[in-house]
Design a protein around this motif. Structure first.
Motif, PDB file in Angstrom:
ATOM      1  N   PRO A  92     -43.997 -33.608  34.411  1.00 28.49           N
ATOM      2  CA  PRO A  92     -44.966 -32.800  35.173  1.00 28.49           C
ATOM      3  C   PRO A  92     -44.273 -31.931  36.220  1.00 28.49           C
ATOM      4  O   PRO A  92     -43.298 -32.350  36.849  1.00 28.49           O
ATOM      5  CB  PRO A  92     -45.876 -33.849  35.823  1.00 28.49           C
ATOM      6  N   GLU A  93     -44.822 -30.737  36.424  1.00 25.93           N
ATOM      7  CA  GLU A  93     -44.180 -29.794  37.329  1.00 25.93           C
ATOM      8  C   GLU A  93     -44.081 -30.339  38.746  1.00 25.93           C
ATOM      9  O   GLU A  93     -43.077 -30.119  39.440  1.00 25.93           O
ATOM     10  CB  GLU A  93     -44.945 -28.466  37.334  1.00 25.93           C
ATOM     11  N   SER A  94     -45.109 -31.080  39.187  1.00 20.19           N
ATOM     12  CA  SER A  94     -45.061 -31.639  40.543  1.00 20.19           C
ATOM     13  C   SER A  94     -43.898 -32.617  40.684  1.00 20.19           C
ATOM     14  O   SER A  94     -43.221 -32.664  41.722  1.00 20.19           O
ATOM     15  CB  SER A  94     -46.377 -32.343  40.870  1.00 20.19           C
ATOM     16  N   LEU A  95     -43.662 -33.401  39.619  1.00 15.77           N
ATOM     17  CA  LEU A  95     -42.557 -34.353  39.656  1.00 15.77           C
ATOM     18  C   LEU A  95     -41.217 -33.623  39.603  1.00 15.77           C
ATOM     19  O   LEU A  95     -40.238 -34.053  40.230  1.00 15.77           O
ATOM     20  CB  LEU A  95     -42.694 -35.335  38.491  1.00 15.77           C
ATOM     21  N   VAL A  96     -41.165 -32.515  38.872  1.00 17.20           N
ATOM     22  CA  VAL A  96     -39.941 -31.717  38.816  1.00 17.20           C
ATOM     23  C   VAL A  96     -39.566 -31.231  40.209  1.00 17.20           C
ATOM     24  O   VAL A  96     -38.403 -31.295  40.624  1.00 17.20           O
ATOM     25  CB  VAL A  96     -40.116 -30.517  37.858  1.00 17.20           C
ATOM     26  N   ARG A  97     -40.556 -30.779  40.957  1.00 17.06           N
ATOM     27  CA  ARG A  97     -40.281 -30.291  42.314  1.00 17.06           C
ATOM     28  C   ARG A  97     -39.731 -31.416  43.194  1.00 17.06           C
ATOM     29  O   ARG A  97     -38.827 -31.206  44.012  1.00 17.06           O
ATOM     30  CB  ARG A  97     -41.546 -29.696  42.925  1.00 17.06           C
ATOM     31  N   THR A  98     -40.275 -32.620  43.013  1.00 15.27           N
ATOM     32  CA  THR A  98     -39.786 -33.767  43.783  1.00 15.27           C
ATOM     33  C   THR A  98     -38.329 -34.071  43.438  1.00 15.27           C
ATOM     34  O   THR A  98     -37.502 -34.330  44.323  1.00 15.27           O
ATOM     35  CB  THR A  98     -40.657 -34.999  43.513  1.00 15.27           C
ATOM     36  N   VAL A  99     -38.006 -34.039  42.141  1.00 18.76           N
ATOM     37  CA  VAL A  99     -36.637 -34.310  41.701  1.00 18.76           C
ATOM     38  C   VAL A  99     -35.679 -33.250  42.233  1.00 18.76           C
ATOM     39  O   VAL A  99     -34.585 -33.572  42.740  1.00 18.76           O
ATOM     40  CB  VAL A  99     -36.574 -34.376  40.165  1.00 18.76           C
ATOM     41  N   LEU A 100     -36.057 -31.995  42.146  1.00 10.84           N
ATOM     42  CA  LEU A 100     -35.192 -30.916  42.628  1.00 10.84           C
ATOM     43  C   LEU A 100     -34.923 -31.065  44.119  1.00 10.84           C
ATOM     44  O   LEU A 100     -33.789 -30.869  44.590  1.00 10.84           O
ATOM     45  CB  LEU A 100     -35.828 -29.552  42.345  1.00 10.84           C
ATOM     46  N   ALA A 101     -35.975 -31.438  44.874  1.00  7.97           N
ATOM     47  CA  ALA A 101     -35.790 -31.635  46.313  1.00  7.97           C
ATOM     48  C   ALA A 101     -34.823 -32.779  46.579  1.00  7.97           C
ATOM     49  O   ALA A 101     -33.964 -32.694  47.478  1.00  7.97           O
ATOM     50  CB  ALA A 101     -37.145 -31.909  46.982  1.00  7.97           C
ATOM     51  N   GLY A 102     -34.934 -33.863  45.791  1.00  7.36           N
ATOM     52  CA  GLY A 102     -34.029 -34.992  45.975  1.00  7.36           C
ATOM     53  C   GLY A 102     -32.591 -34.636  45.634  1.00  7.36           C
ATOM     54  O   GLY A 102     -31.658 -35.026  46.346  1.00  7.36           O
ATOM     55  N   LEU A 103     -32.382 -33.910  44.547  1.00  8.67           N
ATOM     56  CA  LEU A 103     -31.030 -33.504  44.157  1.00  8.67           C
ATOM     57  C   LEU A 103     -30.417 -32.576  45.203  1.00  8.67           C
ATOM     58  O   LEU A 103     -29.223 -32.663  45.512  1.00  8.67           O
ATOM     59  CB  LEU A 103     -31.060 -32.825  42.792  1.00  8.67           C
TER      60      LEU A 103
END
Length: 669
Positions: free
Chosen positions: A68-79
């Motif tokens: 999901p796009e919302s989860l992608v944004r969370t992952v990108l922020a963490g990386l």
């Protein structure tokens, strides 16, 4: 990371900045797999999607990673928070994350990425790298994307690789073949020629034949064999007009304009007797290409300097990359006495020409001729040598180098460079070679042979339909040599004929040469002095030097030794300033014969005598307080050209900057 930097021995300074950034990127990439093992699986899925896609757009990554796009944004922020995303190149990510992944699995990832990016409307240059990772671009949209990416990329070798990949998938695709032939035509014109001829034999539609014949004819300046496409192109154009009508619109208008330009390119050294086609408005690149070749044809035929230069400037309004056709348009400006604008145009062409190939060679050849005439012989020799090195087996480049070396006083070297056979760019090479041989014969005292060679040069130009009085001004020498031989009727016939030609072309340098020829034939020193005055106001330093020499000789024959000394001294100073060493030595000997004394030559640090005409004009404006931008606007050149000339002025005059020009840029007695 700090330990890696210490081991590498990098210092915390600007010189090590690039290497430090590279090391940091490598360390981040190496840390990524271990960090991902401590995170949920969707972290690795997103990281792999970033590595494949080459960017971090959440919407595309969501589709590629199936997250999901919302989860992608969370992952990108963490990386990013871990410092593992920004500053790490996608290729390095791919090597780190996919080192154990089977090649066919990775190709499927790239194929999926390409489709997603294409469906999302991303630019072709973003999609093409994924298509290059596939064994074959086996779908039409893939080949169309590769062609579009080749047009959009600024990296020429990459564009060629894209087209080769598309062509390997469908060797019979006309659009890809034409784009590929066009992309390699500058460096491999003979290969492009063979590919296009082969495709032309297979073409079945009127449009395909017209496109292929157009591209073949466009190669004519680079490979003489392509000129044989002219009859084929004529037939194809007639068929195309029958299909499109006389006034096509849209893309067909561009095809028609490029085909008309190719018709001129195929016979570029032989201007048509009548150009009855309408003059294009110049609204598209194809029309501006046509204007470039129309201006060159107008110049060769000697029709009108004003008209030809107007069309050349319209062609050079092109904002994209420039090609050999623009080099021809730039040469037109120089022939109309607009040398500073021509230098700026040559700079623009060379900025996109690369370091080898036909465009580089032709531009350097033309600029060398302009610089040698305008009094910058060292730069002319350098350009001509670069042209010789840029392409193989182009005799014209060697003739231009020989001409430049002769003007630099290196006669023996110039003679060794002249080829014995016919030259592959006849409008430039053959007449220049004959002019050079005629000058050498006259120097040796063989006036009859010099006249024969000059007359042969005139016949050759007439056969090609070239009437411009400045291309190779054989007629000035022929009129003078006829008069020296006592054949005043022949001398007057030549002088009168080319007085009309020079008036029609209309540039000051052409009219000055016409006055010089008339004055020499009639032994009229007043007319010759008028010629000198007219030429002195033009960039034609070579011709002005010879006009002053001729006037000095005429006055000496009339036993006006004082007047002769004046003009010999002026010619000697001009020749020394411009680097015409052989002429300078000869004129100094004539000055001594007239009872004069020879001044010590400048060592290159004492004054304006060492400056070229353009350098003197720019130095004078700078000394008067004009800014570089103001100088550029006044002389119609680029600011970069002004900066380059001023740097040369400072070096030659031995001054630290423009504040010292007011006192140091003037010649010293």
């Amino acid at each position: 990371m700090l330990e890696r930097l210490r081991q590498s021995g990098y210092k915390p300074d600007a010189a090590s900045a690039g290497a430090v950034a590279e090391t940091c990127s490598a360390v981040r990439a190496d840390l990524l797999p271990a960090r991902l093992r401590t995170r949920p699986p969707h972290f690795r899925a997103v990281a792999e999607a970033v590595a494949v896609a080459g960017h971090a757009d959440p919407d595309i990554l969501a589709l590629l990673a199936d997250v999901p796009e919302s989860l992608v944004r969370t992952v990108l922020a963490g990386l990013r928070a871990d410092g593992l995303l920004d500053g790490v190149e996608p290729e390095r990510l791919r090597r780190t994350l996919f080192c154990d992944l089977p090649a066919d699995v990775l190709r499927r990832q790239h194929a999926r990425a390409a489709r997603l990016l294409n469906d999302a409307g991303r630019p072709p240059v973003d999609i093409a790298p994924h298509l290059m990772a596939l064994r074959t671009a086996n779908e039409p949209w893939m080949r169309a994307t590769l062609r579009a990416a080749a047009r959009d990329t600024t990296d020429h070798p990459t564009a060629i690789r894209y087209l080769e990949h598309a062509l390997a998938a469908d060797p019979d695709d006309i659009a890809t073949l034409v784009d590929y032939a066009h992309s390699i035509s500058d460096r491999a014109p003979y290969l492009a020629h063979e590919l296009l001829w082969t495709a032309l034999d297979r073409a079945t539609t009127v449009r395909d034949r017209a496109v292929l014949a157009t591209e073949l004819a466009w190669l004519a300046p680079a490979t003489p064999r392509a000129a044989s496409a002219a009859p084929v192109l004529g037939t194809a154009l007639a068929e195309l007009t029958g299909v499109l009508g006389p006034h096509p619109t849209g893309p067909d208008r561009d095809l028609h304009a490029r085909s008309e330009a190719a018709r001129l390119a195929a016979v570029w050294a032989r201007p048509p007797a009548v150009l009855d086609a309408p003059v294009p408005a110049g609204d598209t690149r194809a029309e501006r290409d046509l204007l470039a070749l129309r201006s060159f044809s107008d110049m060769l035929a000697g029709r009108s300097a004003v008209t030809a230069s107007d069309r050349a400037r319209a062609a050079l309004s092109e904002s994209g990359s420039l090609g050999w056709q623009h080099a021809l348009a730039t040469f037109v400006l120089a022939m109309a006495d607009e040398v500073d604008a021509a230098k700026s145009g040559f700079d623009r062409v060379l900025a996109t020409a690369g370091d080898a190939g036909w465009t580089q060679a032709l531009t350097r050849m033309l600029r060398a001729l302009v610089l040698a005439e305008a009094g910058d012989v060292p730069a002319a020799v350098a350009d001509a040598q670069t042209a010789v090195d840029a392409v193989e087996n182009v005799d014209t480049a060697r003739v231009v180098l020989a001409t430049s070396l002769y003007r630099a006083g290196k006669t023996a070297t110039a003679m060794r460079l002249l080829p014995d056979r016919d030259i592959n760019v006849p409008v430039l090479g053959n007449p220049l070679a004959l002019m050079l041989r005629a000058s050498l014969a006259e120097t040796d005292g063989d006036y009859a042979h010099a006249l024969e060679l000059s007359t042969r040069c005139g016949s050759m130009l007439a056969e090609m339909g070239v009437e411009n009085p400045l291309i190779a001004p054989w007629w000035v020498n022929a009129a003078r040599l006829h008069a020296l031989a006592g054949d005043n009727r022949a001398a007057m016939a030549v002088a009168d004929r080319y007085a009309d030609v020079a008036e029609r072309w209309g540039s000051a340098s052409a009219r000055g040469l016409a006055l010089l020829a008339a004055g020499a034939v009639e032994s009229d020193t007043e007319v010759m002095a008028e010629a000198v005055d007219l030429l002195a106001g033009t960039p034609a330093e070579w011709h002005c030097t010879h006009a002053e020499l001729a006037l000095g000789e005429a006055l000496l024959r009339l036993e006006d030794r004082g007047g002769a000394r004046r003009w010999f001294r002026s010619a000697a100073d001009r020749a020394t300033r411009c680097g015409y060493r052989g002429v300078a030595a000869h004129v100094r000997s004539r000055l001594i014969a007239a009872g004069g004394r020879v001044r010590q030559a400048s060592d290159g640090r004492g004054g304006g005598n060492v400056l070229s005409g353009s350098e003197r004009r720019i130095a004078a404006l700078a000394a008067a307080g004009a800014t570089n931008r103001e100088i550029a606007a006044r002389l119609r050149v680029t600011v970069r050209t002004v900066e380059t000339h001023l740097t040369s002025v400072y070096r030659k005059l031995g001054v630290p900057g423009r504040m010292a020009l007011r006192t140091d840029s003037e010649p010293k007695d």
